[in-house]
Design a protein around this motif. Structure first.
Motif, PDB file in Angstrom:
ATOM      1  N   TRP A  64      32.387  36.334  44.859  1.00 16.53           N
ATOM      2  CA  TRP A  64      33.034  36.078  46.147  1.00 16.53           C
ATOM      3  C   TRP A  64      34.554  36.084  45.999  1.00 16.53           C
ATOM      4  O   TRP A  64      35.270  36.553  46.887  1.00 16.53           O
ATOM      5  CB  TRP A  64      32.544  34.766  46.750  1.00 16.53           C
ATOM      6  CG  TRP A  64      31.228  34.947  47.449  1.00 16.53           C
ATOM      7  CD1 TRP A  64      29.995  34.551  47.003  1.00 16.53           C
ATOM      8  CD2 TRP A  64      31.005  35.622  48.687  1.00 16.53           C
ATOM      9  NE1 TRP A  64      29.030  34.930  47.896  1.00 16.53           N
ATOM     10  CE2 TRP A  64      29.617  35.591  48.947  1.00 16.53           C
ATOM     11  CE3 TRP A  64      31.840  36.246  49.606  1.00 16.53           C
ATOM     12  CZ2 TRP A  64      29.049  36.142  50.080  1.00 16.53           C
ATOM     13  CZ3 TRP A  64      31.270  36.808  50.745  1.00 16.53           C
ATOM     14  CH2 TRP A  64      29.904  36.754  50.964  1.00 16.53           C
ATOM     15  N   ALA A  65      35.053  35.564  44.898  1.00 12.90           N
ATOM     16  CA  ALA A  65      36.500  35.583  44.659  1.00 12.90           C
ATOM     17  C   ALA A  65      37.007  37.022  44.572  1.00 12.90           C
ATOM     18  O   ALA A  65      38.083  37.342  45.085  1.00 12.90           O
ATOM     19  CB  ALA A  65      36.841  34.820  43.386  1.00 12.90           C
ATOM     20  N   ARG A  66      36.229  37.888  43.925  1.00 17.50           N
ATOM     21  CA  ARG A  66      36.618  39.304  43.807  1.00 17.50           C
ATOM     22  C   ARG A  66      36.700  39.948  45.190  1.00 17.50           C
ATOM     23  O   ARG A  66      37.641  40.679  45.497  1.00 17.50           O
ATOM     24  CB  ARG A  66      35.632  40.046  42.919  1.00 17.50           C
ATOM     25  CG  ARG A  66      35.970  41.511  42.727  1.00 17.50           C
ATOM     26  CD  ARG A  66      35.031  42.219  41.753  1.00 17.50           C
ATOM     27  NE  ARG A  66      33.635  42.118  42.169  1.00 17.50           N
ATOM     28  CZ  ARG A  66      32.690  41.439  41.530  1.00 17.50           C
ATOM     29  NH1 ARG A  66      32.955  40.791  40.424  1.00 17.50           N
ATOM     30  NH2 ARG A  66      31.446  41.415  41.989  1.00 17.50           N
ATOM     31  N   VAL A  67      35.729  39.660  46.039  1.00 15.34           N
ATOM     32  CA  VAL A  67      35.730  40.213  47.397  1.00 15.34           C
ATOM     33  C   VAL A  67      36.936  39.694  48.183  1.00 15.34           C
ATOM     34  O   VAL A  67      37.606  40.453  48.874  1.00 15.34           O
ATOM     35  CB  VAL A  67      34.407  39.862  48.130  1.00 15.34           C
ATOM     36  CG1 VAL A  67      34.488  40.205  49.604  1.00 15.34           C
ATOM     37  CG2 VAL A  67      33.238  40.569  47.472  1.00 15.34           C
ATOM     38  N   GLY A  68      37.205  38.406  48.057  1.00 15.62           N
ATOM     39  CA  GLY A  68      38.276  37.800  48.841  1.00 15.62           C
ATOM     40  C   GLY A  68      39.680  38.046  48.339  1.00 15.62           C
ATOM     41  O   GLY A  68      40.630  38.067  49.126  1.00 15.62           O
ATOM     42  N   SER A  69      39.835  38.244  47.034  1.00 17.57           N
ATOM     43  CA  SER A  69      41.183  38.340  46.471  1.00 17.57           C
ATOM     44  C   SER A  69      41.494  39.689  45.831  1.00 17.57           C
ATOM     45  O   SER A  69      42.646  39.983  45.547  1.00 17.57           O
ATOM     46  CB  SER A  69      41.393  37.247  45.416  1.00 17.57           C
ATOM     47  OG  SER A  69      40.577  37.487  44.283  1.00 17.57           O
ATOM     48  N   GLY A  70      40.461  40.475  45.534  1.00 21.41           N
ATOM     49  CA  GLY A  70      40.687  41.728  44.819  1.00 21.41           C
ATOM     50  C   GLY A  70      40.873  41.542  43.329  1.00 21.41           C
ATOM     51  O   GLY A  70      41.266  42.468  42.622  1.00 21.41           O
ATOM     52  N   VAL A  71      40.584  40.340  42.825  1.00 15.94           N
ATOM     53  CA  VAL A  71      40.750  40.017  41.416  1.00 15.94           C
ATOM     54  C   VAL A  71      39.375  39.726  40.823  1.00 15.94           C
ATOM     55  O   VAL A  71      38.612  38.943  41.378  1.00 15.94           O
ATOM     56  CB  VAL A  71      41.669  38.790  41.233  1.00 15.94           C
ATOM     57  CG1 VAL A  71      41.769  38.392  39.769  1.00 15.94           C
ATOM     58  CG2 VAL A  71      43.041  39.074  41.808  1.00 15.94           C
ATOM     59  N   ASP A  72      39.089  40.358  39.679  1.00 16.91           N
ATOM     60  CA  ASP A  72      37.802  40.192  39.016  1.00 16.91           C
ATOM     61  C   ASP A  72      38.012  39.452  37.700  1.00 16.91           C
ATOM     62  O   ASP A  72      38.481  40.036  36.724  1.00 16.91           O
ATOM     63  CB  ASP A  72      37.171  41.563  38.771  1.00 16.91           C
ATOM     64  CG  ASP A  72      35.778  41.492  38.178  1.00 16.91           C
ATOM     65  OD1 ASP A  72      35.279  40.378  37.938  1.00 16.91           O
ATOM     66  OD2 ASP A  72      35.200  42.565  37.937  1.00 16.91           O
ATOM     67  N   ILE A  73      37.694  38.161  37.687  1.00 17.51           N
ATOM     68  CA  ILE A  73      37.836  37.343  36.483  1.00 17.51           C
ATOM     69  C   ILE A  73      36.445  36.863  36.084  1.00 17.51           C
ATOM     70  O   ILE A  73      35.793  36.158  36.850  1.00 17.51           O
ATOM     71  CB  ILE A  73      38.741  36.114  36.709  1.00 17.51           C
ATOM     72  CG1 ILE A  73      40.101  36.516  37.264  1.00 17.51           C
ATOM     73  CG2 ILE A  73      38.899  35.329  35.395  1.00 17.51           C
ATOM     74  CD1 ILE A  73      40.978  35.326  37.676  1.00 17.51           C
TER      75      ILE A  73
END
Length: 192
Positions: A64-73
Protein backbone atom coordinates in the motif's frame (compact mmCIF):
# COMPACT_ATOMS: atom_id res chain seq x y z
CA UNK A 1 14.72 -0.93 15.76
CA UNK A 2 12.28 -1.30 18.64
CA UNK A 3 8.63 -0.70 17.91
CA UNK A 4 7.86 1.40 21.01
CA UNK A 5 9.98 4.25 19.60
CA UNK A 6 7.96 4.72 16.42
CA UNK A 7 6.54 8.13 17.42
CA UNK A 8 10.01 9.47 18.26
CA UNK A 9 11.41 8.11 14.98
CA UNK A 10 8.58 9.75 13.06
CA UNK A 11 9.39 13.13 14.65
CA UNK A 12 13.05 12.66 13.71
CA UNK A 13 12.03 11.87 10.12
CA UNK A 14 10.17 15.19 9.92
CA UNK A 15 13.13 17.03 11.45
CA UNK A 16 15.43 15.44 8.84
CA UNK A 17 13.34 16.98 6.07
CA UNK A 18 13.50 20.39 7.75
CA UNK A 19 17.28 20.04 7.98
CA UNK A 20 17.80 19.04 4.32
CA UNK A 21 14.99 20.59 2.25
CA UNK A 22 15.00 24.37 1.88
CA UNK A 23 11.50 24.14 0.33
CA UNK A 24 9.99 22.68 3.52
CA UNK A 25 8.16 25.33 5.51
CA UNK A 26 6.56 23.52 8.46
CA UNK A 27 6.34 20.20 10.25
CA UNK A 28 2.64 19.99 9.43
CA UNK A 29 3.30 20.49 5.71
CA UNK A 30 5.92 17.74 5.78
CA UNK A 31 3.74 15.33 7.74
CA UNK A 32 0.79 15.81 5.39
CA UNK A 33 2.38 16.20 1.95
CA UNK A 34 5.80 14.52 1.69
CA UNK A 35 5.50 11.06 0.08
CA UNK A 36 9.07 10.14 1.05
CA UNK A 37 8.18 10.69 4.69
CA UNK A 38 4.99 8.66 4.31
CA UNK A 39 6.97 5.81 2.72
CA UNK A 40 9.52 5.79 5.56
CA UNK A 41 6.74 5.84 8.17
CA UNK A 42 4.98 2.92 6.51
CA UNK A 43 8.31 1.09 6.31
CA UNK A 44 8.92 1.62 10.03
CA UNK A 45 5.55 0.06 10.88
CA UNK A 46 6.00 -2.77 8.36
CA UNK A 47 9.53 -3.46 9.63
CA UNK A 48 8.26 -3.82 13.21
CA UNK A 49 5.62 -6.28 12.02
CA UNK A 50 8.25 -8.15 9.95
CA UNK A 51 10.53 -8.49 12.98
CA UNK A 52 7.63 -9.88 15.03
CA UNK A 53 6.88 -12.53 12.42
CA UNK A 54 3.79 -10.87 10.90
CA UNK A 55 5.22 -11.16 7.40
CA UNK A 56 1.97 -10.95 5.40
CA UNK A 57 0.78 -7.85 7.28
CA UNK A 58 4.18 -6.25 6.75
CA UNK A 59 4.09 -6.97 3.00
CA UNK A 60 0.54 -5.60 2.71
CA UNK A 61 1.58 -2.33 4.37
CA UNK A 62 4.64 -2.03 2.11
CA UNK A 63 2.47 -2.73 -0.96
CA UNK A 64 0.00 0.00 0.00
CA UNK A 65 2.89 2.37 0.72
CA UNK A 66 4.26 1.68 -2.78
CA UNK A 67 0.89 2.52 -4.33
CA UNK A 68 0.51 5.68 -2.27
CA UNK A 69 4.05 7.04 -2.40
CA UNK A 70 5.76 5.47 -5.41
CA UNK A 71 8.44 4.08 -3.08
CA UNK A 72 9.10 0.34 -2.76
CA UNK A 73 10.84 -0.54 0.51
CA UNK A 74 11.01 -4.19 1.51
CA UNK A 75 10.00 -4.54 5.18
CA UNK A 76 13.09 -6.68 5.91
CA UNK A 77 15.46 -3.85 4.93
CA UNK A 78 17.24 -2.06 7.77
CA UNK A 79 16.94 1.72 7.53
CA UNK A 80 18.63 4.06 9.97
CA UNK A 81 17.32 7.14 11.67
CA UNK A 82 16.47 10.44 9.96
CA UNK A 83 16.34 9.04 6.42
CA UNK A 84 15.12 11.64 3.91
CA UNK A 85 13.78 10.45 0.55
CA UNK A 86 13.40 13.63 -1.50
CA UNK A 87 10.71 13.65 -4.20
CA UNK A 88 10.38 9.93 -3.48
CA UNK A 89 8.91 8.59 -6.72
CA UNK A 90 10.54 5.46 -8.12
CA UNK A 91 12.80 4.64 -5.17
CA UNK A 92 13.43 0.90 -4.64
CA UNK A 93 15.10 -0.52 -1.53
CA UNK A 94 15.71 -4.28 -1.49
CA UNK A 95 15.26 -6.77 1.34
CA UNK A 96 18.87 -7.07 2.52
CA UNK A 97 19.67 -3.37 2.18
CA UNK A 98 21.12 -1.58 5.19
CA UNK A 99 21.07 2.22 5.37
CA UNK A 100 22.83 4.20 8.11
CA UNK A 101 21.66 7.33 9.90
CA UNK A 102 21.16 10.76 8.33
CA UNK A 103 21.14 9.56 4.71
CA UNK A 104 19.47 11.31 1.78
CA UNK A 105 18.08 9.53 -1.28
CA UNK A 106 16.63 11.34 -4.28
CA UNK A 107 13.96 10.11 -6.69
CA UNK A 108 14.50 7.07 -8.92
CA UNK A 109 17.25 5.63 -6.68
CA UNK A 110 17.62 1.85 -6.62
CA UNK A 111 19.39 0.06 -3.78
CA UNK A 112 19.10 -3.32 -5.45
CA UNK A 113 20.56 -6.72 -6.04
CA UNK A 114 22.34 -8.36 -8.95
CA UNK A 115 21.52 -11.98 -8.14
CA UNK A 116 18.49 -14.02 -7.14
CA UNK A 117 20.34 -16.10 -4.54
CA UNK A 118 19.69 -16.29 -0.79
CA UNK A 119 21.79 -14.21 1.58
CA UNK A 120 23.09 -10.65 1.48
CA UNK A 121 22.49 -9.32 -2.03
CA UNK A 122 21.78 -5.60 -1.58
CA UNK A 123 24.04 -2.66 -0.62
CA UNK A 124 25.00 -1.31 2.78
CA UNK A 125 25.18 2.47 3.14
CA UNK A 126 27.05 4.09 6.02
CA UNK A 127 25.94 7.22 7.85
CA UNK A 128 25.44 10.56 6.04
CA UNK A 129 25.45 9.03 2.56
CA UNK A 130 23.76 11.00 -0.22
CA UNK A 131 22.53 9.20 -3.34
CA UNK A 132 21.62 11.39 -6.32
CA UNK A 133 18.57 11.13 -8.56
CA UNK A 134 18.45 8.06 -10.76
CA UNK A 135 21.49 6.40 -9.22
CA UNK A 136 21.65 2.62 -9.03
CA UNK A 137 23.65 1.04 -6.20
CA UNK A 138 23.70 -2.68 -6.88
CA UNK A 139 24.85 -5.81 -5.13
CA UNK A 140 26.24 -6.59 -1.68
CA UNK A 141 28.62 -3.63 -1.71
CA UNK A 142 29.44 -1.07 0.97
CA UNK A 143 29.19 2.69 0.57
CA UNK A 144 31.23 4.31 3.34
CA UNK A 145 30.00 7.03 5.65
CA UNK A 146 29.96 10.51 4.16
CA UNK A 147 30.18 9.21 0.59
CA UNK A 148 28.15 10.69 -2.24
CA UNK A 149 26.75 8.93 -5.29
CA UNK A 150 26.20 11.30 -8.23
CA UNK A 151 22.96 11.46 -10.15
CA UNK A 152 22.50 8.55 -12.59
CA UNK A 153 25.67 6.77 -11.43
CA UNK A 154 25.72 2.98 -11.52
CA UNK A 155 27.70 1.70 -8.55
CA UNK A 156 28.69 -1.99 -8.40
CA UNK A 157 31.88 -1.74 -6.30
CA UNK A 158 32.56 -0.51 -2.78
CA UNK A 159 32.80 3.25 -2.27
CA UNK A 160 35.23 4.30 0.50
CA UNK A 161 34.22 6.73 3.20
CA UNK A 162 34.07 10.34 2.01
CA UNK A 163 34.45 9.56 -1.70
CA UNK A 164 32.19 10.47 -4.60
CA UNK A 165 31.08 7.91 -7.20
CA UNK A 166 30.33 9.35 -10.65
CA UNK A 167 29.36 7.81 -13.98
CA UNK A 168 28.46 4.49 -15.61
CA UNK A 169 30.11 2.42 -14.33
CA UNK A 170 30.89 4.70 -11.41
CA UNK A 171 34.42 6.01 -10.99
CA UNK A 172 35.62 7.17 -7.57
CA UNK A 173 36.81 10.69 -6.87
CA UNK A 174 38.39 11.93 -3.67
CA UNK A 175 36.87 15.09 -2.22
CA UNK A 176 38.38 17.98 -0.34
CA UNK A 177 37.10 18.93 3.12
CA UNK A 178 35.39 21.99 1.56
CA UNK A 179 33.55 19.81 -0.97
CA UNK A 180 32.42 17.45 1.82
CA UNK A 181 30.78 20.41 3.61
CA UNK A 182 28.23 20.79 0.84
CA UNK A 183 25.42 18.46 -0.14
CA UNK A 184 25.71 19.39 -3.81
CA UNK A 185 26.00 16.38 -6.08
CA UNK A 186 23.99 17.66 -9.00
CA UNK A 187 27.10 19.04 -10.74
CA UNK A 188 29.66 16.21 -10.90
CA UNK A 189 32.28 18.59 -12.34
CA UNK A 190 32.75 19.87 -8.79
CA UNK A 191 34.46 16.58 -7.96
CA UNK A 192 36.50 15.95 -11.11
Amino acid sequence: MACPGLAALMREDVDAVLAHDPAASSRLEIALTYPGVHAVWCYRLAHCLWQRGHRLSARIISAWARVGSGVDIHPAARLGRRLFIDHANGVVIGATTEVGDDCVLFHQVTLGGVAMTPGKRHPTLGDRVMVGAGAKVLGPITVGSGAKIAANAVVVKDVPEGCVAIGVPAQLKQTTPKQREHDVIIDPSLYI
